[in-house]
Design an enzyme around this catalytic site. Structure first.
Site, PDB file in Angstrom:
ATOM      1  N   GLU A 253      13.143 -15.294   0.730  1.00  0.00           N
ATOM      2  CA  GLU A 253      11.919 -16.063   0.921  1.00  0.00           C
ATOM      3  C   GLU A 253      10.772 -15.114   1.250  1.00  0.00           C
ATOM      4  O   GLU A 253      10.931 -14.198   2.050  1.00  0.00           O
ATOM      5  CB  GLU A 253      12.129 -17.079   2.052  1.00  0.00           C
ATOM      6  CG  GLU A 253      13.386 -17.933   1.820  1.00  0.00           C
ATOM      7  CD  GLU A 253      13.686 -18.923   2.943  1.00  0.00           C
ATOM      8  OE1 GLU A 253      12.740 -19.363   3.621  1.00  0.00           O
ATOM      9  OE2 GLU A 253      14.872 -19.238   3.130  1.00  0.00           O
TER      10      GLU A 253
ATOM     11  N   GLU B 265       5.479 -25.573   3.761  1.00  0.00           N
ATOM     12  CA  GLU B 265       6.380 -26.163   4.760  1.00  0.00           C
ATOM     13  C   GLU B 265       5.677 -26.096   6.110  1.00  0.00           C
ATOM     14  O   GLU B 265       4.991 -25.112   6.407  1.00  0.00           O
ATOM     15  CB  GLU B 265       7.681 -25.344   4.803  1.00  0.00           C
ATOM     16  CG  GLU B 265       8.658 -25.752   5.901  1.00  0.00           C
ATOM     17  CD  GLU B 265       9.924 -24.868   5.935  1.00  0.00           C
ATOM     18  OE1 GLU B 265      10.124 -24.058   5.004  1.00  0.00           O
ATOM     19  OE2 GLU B 265      10.687 -24.992   6.903  1.00  0.00           O
TER      20      GLU B 265
END
Ligand SMILES: *[C@@H]1O[C@H](CO)[C@@H](O)[C@H](O)[C@H]1NC(C)=O
Length: 367
Positions: free
Chosen positions: A178, A281
């Site tokens: 990520e 997010e």
């Protein structure tokens, strides 16, 4: 005499400030940045990656064996970061942002569940997403241009991030790489700057998974860019690809190679990814029993459009022939709480596959 005492007190004071956080091991030189960060220049052969049991005898790769863009023309470009105004890290060292104690960077992330909202063990911390993803397949990397903002983050345990996920597996076998930007005051001594971050796990965030160089695994090769340092650009370009000869996943940031994840640290990402995701997010800690007012992206909904809403553009994938290709045109957007944060996916000739995403969190429709 008095002057000496004043000097001595200043010396003590500065030392207390600097020693509040523990200096990285094998620091050759430390640089105090104007933005409050302390950068330790750490011997490249003694960087945190080598604490990983499987990397004890690892030989650092100097350059990729090939590049999905043809070549990255070997230019020694400079990536501007504020700390560079106060000094530079010598060859043979890498800049590491000094952390408060390292522990906070262990904070667990959560896998995306495409059809349900995931919750932490602590039920109060709810992860919310607005993202898009590829169909299941075989992927060797991704490139994207990501718009950068400084979202407001409300609760002390909350964050707001925008990132790409390179994924294989599911549940306890989940492997991810990520990369993106985030505002996460809790792990940066209260700082609300927007920062570049990296993250990986090989067991669905159970025993592995932490930010930046906090867990041994990522091998940094670049001596100019501190991962976890503040970003000042309004757009960043990220490229992650698997070098199938070297068996490492390289990370390139704004045309500059930062380092790589050796595939030895993974289980399923040893070969290829089965899914690539891009999006935002946040954590909603429900302050005062209401939805958090933490922004995702710019804090505007996607329909606010150019100049207002945050975007990802020119989404690309690396295929098994090590070539950059466009994703399918029918990528759908997924938002886990549409009244608070949303996503609009599109395709056009300039921006290729792109999407606008984000939102303000708490609002009349998201109480
Ligand atoms: C960041 O923190 C500073 C200092 O506390 C504050 O003045 C500013 O409004 C904050 N910015 C954002 C976007 O949260």
């Amino acid at each position: 005499m008095e002057f000496k005492i004043v000097l001595f007190c200043m010396f003590l004071f500065i030392n207390i400030i600097l020693s509040h956080a523990a200096m990285n091991k094998f620091t050759v030189k430390s640089i105090k940045s104007q933005d409050g960060d302390v950068i330790d220049c750490v011997d490249i052969y003694h960087q945190p990656a080598f604490d990983h049991p499987l990397l004890k005898d690892h030989t650092i790769k100097v350059a990729p064996s090939y590049h999905p863009e043809g070549s990255n023309n070997g230019k020694k470009q400079k990536v501007p970061q504020i700390w560079q105004l106060s000094g530079e890290c010598p060859e043979g060292t890498i800049p590491i942002r000094r952390t408060e104690n390292g522990a906070a960077s262990m904070t667990k992330k959560k896998p995306i569940f495409s059809s349900s909202i995931s919750t932490d063990a602590d039920v109060q911390l709810r992860h919310e997403y607005a993202y898009t993803q590829t169909p299941t397949g075989k992927y060797f990397g991704t490139k994207a241009i990501i718009n950068v903002w400084q979202p407001y983050v409300e609760g002390s345990r909350e964050f707001s991030l925008s990132q790409l996920w390179i994924v294989a597996g599911w549940g306890s076998t989940l492997n991810t790489i990520e990369v993106g930007w985030h505002v996460f005051p809790q792990i940066y001594g209260g700082s609300n700057s927007t920062r570049l971050f990296i993250y990986w796990t090989n067991d669905g965030y159970r025993t592995t998974g932490c930010y930046n160089l906090g867990c041994a695994g990522f091998v940094q090769t670049n001596n100019q860019m501190a991962i976890g340092g503040a970003i000042s650009q309004s757009e960043i370009t990220l490229l992650v690809w698997k070098d199938q000869k070297q068996n490492v996943w390289w990370l390139q940031y704004n045309g500059v190679i930062l380092g790589y994840w050796p595939t030895t640290i993974f289980t399923l990402l040893k070969d290829s990814a089965s899914l690539v995701q891009w999006g935002g997010e946040i954590i909603n800690s429900s302050p005062n029993g209401m939805h958090t007012g933490t922004d995702m992206g710019s804090g505007s909904f996607p329909q606010a459009g150019p100049g207002k809403a945050s975007y990802f553009r020119n989404l690309q994938l690396v295929n098994d022939a090590n070539t950059l290709i466009s994703p399918p045109n029918n990528l759908g957007g997924i938002a886990t709480n549409k009244a608070c944060y949303n996503i609009n996916v599109g395709v056009n000739s300039n921006w290729g596959n792109f999407f606008y995403y984000g939102g303000p969190g708490k609002n009349p429709n998201c109480p």
